[in-house]
Design a protein around this motif. Structure first.
Motif, PDB file in Angstrom:
ATOM      1  N   LEU A  99      -6.342   7.975 -10.971  1.00  0.00           N
ATOM      2  CA  LEU A  99      -6.316   6.817 -11.784  1.00  0.00           C
ATOM      3  C   LEU A  99      -4.888   6.209 -10.672  1.00  0.00           C
ATOM      4  O   LEU A  99      -6.266   5.283  -9.388  1.00  0.00           O
ATOM      5  N   TRP A 100      -4.310   6.131  -9.940  1.00  0.00           N
ATOM      6  CA  TRP A 100      -3.775   5.879  -8.825  1.00  0.00           C
ATOM      7  C   TRP A 100      -2.006   6.128  -8.715  1.00  0.00           C
ATOM      8  O   TRP A 100      -1.169   7.277 -10.165  1.00  0.00           O
ATOM      9  N   HIS A 101      -1.734   6.629  -7.055  1.00  0.00           N
ATOM     10  CA  HIS A 101      -0.562   7.903  -7.561  1.00  0.00           C
ATOM     11  C   HIS A 101       0.575   6.948  -6.195  1.00  0.00           C
ATOM     12  O   HIS A 101       0.251   6.210  -4.866  1.00  0.00           O
ATOM     13  N   GLU A 102       0.791   6.624  -6.822  1.00  0.00           N
ATOM     14  CA  GLU A 102       2.835   5.666  -6.339  1.00  0.00           C
ATOM     15  C   GLU A 102       3.507   5.390  -6.270  1.00  0.00           C
ATOM     16  O   GLU A 102       4.755   4.954  -7.057  1.00  0.00           O
ATOM     17  N   PRO A 103       4.337   6.860  -5.502  1.00  0.00           N
ATOM     18  CA  PRO A 103       5.696   6.976  -5.651  1.00  0.00           C
ATOM     19  C   PRO A 103       6.554   7.077  -5.083  1.00  0.00           C
ATOM     20  O   PRO A 103       7.672   7.015  -4.895  1.00  0.00           O
ATOM     21  N   ASN A 104       6.063   5.503  -4.030  1.00  0.00           N
ATOM     22  CA  ASN A 104       7.242   5.392  -2.894  1.00  0.00           C
ATOM     23  C   ASN A 104       7.899   3.741  -3.163  1.00  0.00           C
ATOM     24  O   ASN A 104       8.052   3.304  -2.486  1.00  0.00           O
ATOM     25  N   SER A 105       6.617   2.850  -4.522  1.00  0.00           N
ATOM     26  CA  SER A 105       7.033   1.403  -4.766  1.00  0.00           C
ATOM     27  C   SER A 105       8.468   1.580  -5.188  1.00  0.00           C
ATOM     28  O   SER A 105       9.492   1.970  -5.867  1.00  0.00           O
ATOM     29  N   ALA A 233       7.141  14.659   5.520  1.00  0.00           N
ATOM     30  CA  ALA A 233       7.952  15.453   4.702  1.00  0.00           C
ATOM     31  C   ALA A 233       8.791  15.028   3.831  1.00  0.00           C
ATOM     32  O   ALA A 233      10.409  15.077   4.583  1.00  0.00           O
ATOM     33  N   PRO A 234       8.708  14.629   2.325  1.00  0.00           N
ATOM     34  CA  PRO A 234       7.896  14.605   1.248  1.00  0.00           C
ATOM     35  C   PRO A 234       7.430  13.251   1.404  1.00  0.00           C
ATOM     36  O   PRO A 234       7.444  12.298   1.969  1.00  0.00           O
ATOM     37  N   LYS A 235       5.537  14.003   1.110  1.00  0.00           N
ATOM     38  CA  LYS A 235       4.717  12.347   1.474  1.00  0.00           C
ATOM     39  C   LYS A 235       3.712  13.120   0.660  1.00  0.00           C
ATOM     40  O   LYS A 235       3.731  14.187   0.414  1.00  0.00           O
ATOM     41  N   SER A 236       2.660  12.511  -0.337  1.00  0.00           N
ATOM     42  CA  SER A 236       2.139  11.815  -0.697  1.00  0.00           C
ATOM     43  C   SER A 236       1.091  11.517  -1.179  1.00  0.00           C
ATOM     44  O   SER A 236       1.451  10.005  -0.822  1.00  0.00           O
ATOM     45  N   THR A 237      -0.196  11.021  -1.161  1.00  0.00           N
ATOM     46  CA  THR A 237      -1.284  10.284  -0.875  1.00  0.00           C
ATOM     47  C   THR A 237      -2.644  10.953  -2.201  1.00  0.00           C
ATOM     48  O   THR A 237      -2.861  11.195  -2.393  1.00  0.00           O
ATOM     49  N   GLY A 238      -3.272   9.594  -2.274  1.00  0.00           N
ATOM     50  CA  GLY A 238      -4.473   9.765  -2.554  1.00  0.00           C
ATOM     51  C   GLY A 238      -5.782   8.427  -1.381  1.00  0.00           C
ATOM     52  O   GLY A 238      -6.042   7.371  -0.718  1.00  0.00           O
TER      53      GLY A 238
END
Length: 368
Positions: A99-105, A233-238
């Protein structure tokens, strides 16, 4: 000794539930049965609404249970249709629906729903789920996870090889001792959105509508200025980034640049969105020494997308994973069957070089 695992994956596109039944031996991995099951249409609408608008805890809790019931029903149908003896299944690897991907908050997290307790209660089979949050707790992105499986399944191949998965998002894996992998950006998600808004279909079959249009170079240039594409990188999104608001925002920037009155045809927007996927991928591949790019995921079915990608990477051999003996359609479902196996055996998954986590770790929670 053989062990048997089921892997379940429903991706960003919300277009179906992929199920893979795999046999895993100490030195081999085989896909025995696979199938795609429909994603409940009302549930899809409600998930997209929860992602794009304000929602309630009640709605989130109900979505979790509804997804668990949908997965369990699909698994039961799959087992019955393929005449699989439940007692032989060691575990189900359930990724769940992001539903939500927020690894950098400030408080990083990744939320996958699909209650594993519902799945194990209904099927009577133990479930491994909640794969991503341990990696995030260790400072990682919690994504992508497919690179670990890519490295495992293609380890027999020699040369400078990269693996590209084109789902709702696209991710690239650079195989080798120092495994690298990251999301390049949008895969099918924006094309699917724009097509669904202007046609009566969920996706642009074979990229025909995009092919009928003309890519707008000015609009593509604006889109490629998205800061995510220039991040290291490393990075990811959605979907939290690449969504309907993002598309409308890019079109607004384009309109302002043209004086506020320039109109672009819908099919030309579709053609440009396809080129955005192609160029954001190709730009990353060109930074590497890749001589063979293995492609998997739903995007491989878009023949025009593949045609354009090969044209942009004309000096690199581009092949489907099917040509390398591994199903392109069920790659991610297979990956979560394998990840379930690793969790059951308490093995550390080698992903820290991909996600940026402080160390490799045992991933996933086991629901008996």
């Amino acid at each position: 000794m053989s062990e048997f695992y089921i892997g379940i994956m429903s991706g960003t596109s919300l277009d179906g539930i992929d199920i893979a039944y795999c046999e895993i031996k100490p030195h081999s991995f085989e896909l025995l049965h696979a199938g795609v099951y429909p994603f409940d249409k009302k549930l899809k609408i409600d998930i997209l609404s929860a992602i794009s608008t304000s929602t309630t805890l009640k709605t989130v809790g109900e979505l979790d249970t509804r997804l668990g019931e949908m997965y369990a029903d699909a698994i039961e149908s799959f087992i019955s249709e393929n005449k699989i003896d439940k007692s032989t299944i060691d575990a189900i690897g359930l990724h769940g629906q992001t539903l939500w991907h927020e690894p950098n908050s400030a408080y990083p997290f990744s939320m996958q729903l699909g209650n594993p307790n519902v799945v194990t209660a209904q099927t009577g089979i133990r479930v491994v789920s909640d794969f991503r949050r341990k990696d995030i707790a260790l400072g990682g992105q919690g994504a992508p996870f497919a690179p670990a499986f890519h490295n495992y399944i293609f380890s027999r191949l020699e040369g400078d090889i990269s693996v590209l998965n084109i789902g709702g998002m696209a991710n690239l894996t650079l195989l080798g001792d120092n495994l690298i992998g990251y999301d390049t950006g949008c895969g099918n998600v924006l094309m699917d959105y724009w097509n669904s808004q202007h046609n009566s279909t969920a996706y642009d079959e074979d990229g025909r509508w995009a092919k009928s249009g003309t890519m707008n170079a000015d609009l593509l240039k604006i889109m490629l200025q998205e800061p995510y594409f220039s991040m290291e990188a490393p990075k990811s999104t959605g979907r939290e980034l690449f969504n309907s608001k993002w598309v409308e925002g890019q079109l607004e920037k384009f309109s302002q640049k043209k004086g506020g009155s320039f109109h672009i045809k819908n099919r030309d927007v579709q053609a440009t969105l396809l080129e955005l996927t192609v160029h954001s991928i190709a730009n990353e591949v060109k930074k590497t020494s890749t001589n063979l790019l293995i492609v998997c995921g739903g995007g491989i079915k878009n023949s025009y997308l593949m045609e354009r990608l090969k044209a942009e990477l004309k000096d690199i051999e581009v092949a489907s994973s099917d040509e390398c003996g591994v199903s392109s359609e069920f790659m991610e479902a297979m990956a979560f069957a394998w990840l379930a196996h690793e969790r059951v055996h308490k093995k550390h998954v080698k992903l820290s070089s991909v996600t940026g986590a402080s160390k490799n770790s045992i991933l996933g929670a086991l629901y008996e």
